[in-house]
Design a protein around this motif. Structure first.
Motif, PDB file in Angstrom:
ATOM      1  N   LYS A 181       4.349  57.762  20.674  1.00  0.00           N
ATOM      2  CA  LYS A 181       3.699  58.241  21.891  1.00  0.00           C
ATOM      3  C   LYS A 181       2.208  58.369  21.593  1.00  0.00           C
ATOM      4  O   LYS A 181       1.813  58.967  20.588  1.00  0.00           O
ATOM      5  CB  LYS A 181       4.282  59.610  22.264  1.00  0.00           C
ATOM      6  CG  LYS A 181       3.684  60.269  23.468  1.00  0.00           C
ATOM      7  CD  LYS A 181       4.404  61.621  23.697  1.00  0.00           C
ATOM      8  CE  LYS A 181       3.885  62.356  24.877  1.00  0.00           C
ATOM      9  NZ  LYS A 181       4.618  63.640  25.088  1.00  0.00           N
ATOM     10  N   GLY A 233       4.425  51.284  27.624  1.00  0.00           N
ATOM     11  CA  GLY A 233       4.766  52.129  28.763  1.00  0.00           C
ATOM     12  C   GLY A 233       3.607  53.050  29.114  1.00  0.00           C
ATOM     13  O   GLY A 233       2.865  53.488  28.236  1.00  0.00           O
ATOM     14  N   LYS A 258       8.471  53.313  18.518  1.00  0.00           N
ATOM     15  CA  LYS A 258       8.888  54.685  18.807  1.00  0.00           C
ATOM     16  C   LYS A 258       7.728  55.661  18.616  1.00  0.00           C
ATOM     17  O   LYS A 258       7.813  56.636  17.877  1.00  0.00           O
ATOM     18  CB  LYS A 258      10.080  55.071  17.945  1.00  0.00           C
ATOM     19  CG  LYS A 258      11.286  54.212  18.228  1.00  0.00           C
ATOM     20  CD  LYS A 258      12.461  54.602  17.398  1.00  0.00           C
ATOM     21  CE  LYS A 258      13.639  53.814  17.899  1.00  0.00           C
ATOM     22  NZ  LYS A 258      14.331  53.065  16.960  1.00  0.00           N
ATOM     23  N   ASP A 267       7.181  50.793  32.614  1.00  0.00           N
ATOM     24  CA  ASP A 267       7.530  50.177  31.344  1.00  0.00           C
ATOM     25  C   ASP A 267       6.906  48.790  31.248  1.00  0.00           C
ATOM     26  O   ASP A 267       6.656  48.142  32.266  1.00  0.00           O
ATOM     27  CB  ASP A 267       9.047  50.042  31.204  1.00  0.00           C
ATOM     28  CG  ASP A 267       9.743  51.388  31.198  1.00  0.00           C
ATOM     29  OD1 ASP A 267       9.171  52.358  30.666  1.00  0.00           O
ATOM     30  OD2 ASP A 267      10.871  51.471  31.748  1.00  0.00           O
ATOM     31  N   ASP A 268       6.665  48.346  30.045  1.00  0.00           N
ATOM     32  CA  ASP A 268       6.235  46.967  29.778  1.00  0.00           C
ATOM     33  C   ASP A 268       4.975  46.556  30.535  1.00  0.00           C
ATOM     34  O   ASP A 268       4.894  45.465  31.089  1.00  0.00           O
ATOM     35  CB  ASP A 268       7.357  45.983  30.085  1.00  0.00           C
ATOM     36  CG  ASP A 268       8.575  46.243  29.226  1.00  0.00           C
ATOM     37  OD1 ASP A 268       8.387  46.613  28.049  1.00  0.00           O
ATOM     38  OD2 ASP A 268       9.705  46.082  29.705  1.00  0.00           O
ATOM     39  N   ILE A 292       3.572  54.963  25.847  1.00  0.00           N
ATOM     40  CA  ILE A 292       4.761  54.942  24.995  1.00  0.00           C
ATOM     41  C   ILE A 292       4.984  53.536  24.462  1.00  0.00           C
ATOM     42  O   ILE A 292       5.129  52.583  25.226  1.00  0.00           O
ATOM     43  CB  ILE A 292       6.015  55.397  25.759  1.00  0.00           C
ATOM     44  CG1 ILE A 292       5.873  56.856  26.163  1.00  0.00           C
ATOM     45  CG2 ILE A 292       7.259  55.194  24.908  1.00  0.00           C
ATOM     46  CD1 ILE A 292       7.077  57.424  26.877  1.00  0.00           C
ATOM     47  N   ASP A 293       4.994  53.439  23.140  1.00  0.00           N
ATOM     48  CA  ASP A 293       5.292  52.198  22.429  1.00  0.00           C
ATOM     49  C   ASP A 293       6.750  52.289  21.989  1.00  0.00           C
ATOM     50  O   ASP A 293       7.059  52.918  20.979  1.00  0.00           O
ATOM     51  CB  ASP A 293       4.344  52.072  21.231  1.00  0.00           C
ATOM     52  CG  ASP A 293       4.650  50.908  20.324  1.00  0.00           C
ATOM     53  OD1 ASP A 293       5.593  50.137  20.602  1.00  0.00           O
ATOM     54  OD2 ASP A 293       3.953  50.781  19.296  1.00  0.00           O
ATOM     55  N   THR A 294       7.654  51.713  22.781  1.00  0.00           N
ATOM     56  CA  THR A 294       9.082  51.829  22.475  1.00  0.00           C
ATOM     57  C   THR A 294       9.465  51.053  21.220  1.00  0.00           C
ATOM     58  O   THR A 294      10.358  51.478  20.494  1.00  0.00           O
ATOM     59  CB  THR A 294       9.942  51.361  23.672  1.00  0.00           C
ATOM     60  OG1 THR A 294       9.558  50.039  24.038  1.00  0.00           O
ATOM     61  CG2 THR A 294       9.771  52.290  24.856  1.00  0.00           C
TER      62      THR A 294
END
Length: 152
Positions: free
Chosen positions: A93, A136, A91, A146-147, A86-88
């Motif tokens: 996936k 993520g 946004k 995360d991160d 996940i690339d927040t």
């Protein structure tokens, strides 16, 4: 002179890296005694290679078949195709890459991970944009991470 050479040789031996690299991220599993260690998350040639180890120190075996994506048209049994990134920031996936035969480019034919053992697994994903330095990692039955730093 011999004393200097011996001292330098001793310093080289003390500074040698261990054979087992430290994980870049870890998380606990839902099943008591299970954990996951990310060993590598590296961008190369337009893809991301994720290498990780599932450790089962619990009393029950862990079935890696529960990590498969069962929503695809051709179900790839005994694979870890359900793992994703996940690339927040953007946004987005990122799902596991599939080949032309509709098989995931990931660990396949996985077997139960017995109590007091571990398994090394891997998966490839499309690469995120160059400005993404951390991403993520989501693996079913484990707490999301995360991160996690990407290496390039």
């Amino acid at each position: 002179m011999r004393a200097i050479i011996a001292a330098l040789a001793g310093m080289c031996l003390m500074a040698a890296p261990s054979l087992a690299a430290e994980p870049i991220a870890t998380t606990d599993g839902e099943l008591p005694g299970t954990s996951l260690q990310i060993k590598e998350l590296k961008v190369s040639n337009g893809t991301v290679m994720l290498k990780f180890t599932i450790i089962n120190d619990g009393t029950e075996s862990f079935d890696p078949d529960t990590l498969s994506d069962r929503t695809v048209a051709k179900y790839d049994a005994h694979s870890i195709s359900g793992v994703y990134l996940i690339d927040t920031a953007h946004k987005k996936k990122y799902l596991v890459v599939y080949d032309t035969d509709n098989h995931c480019v990931c660990s396949r034919d996985s077997h139960d991970i017995a109590s007091k053992s571990s398994a090394n697994l891997w998966a490839k994903f499309p690469a995120p944009p160059d400005d993404v330095q951390k991403i993520g990692v989501v693996v079913s039955h484990f707490m999301p991470m995360d991160d996690v730093p990407l290496s390039r």
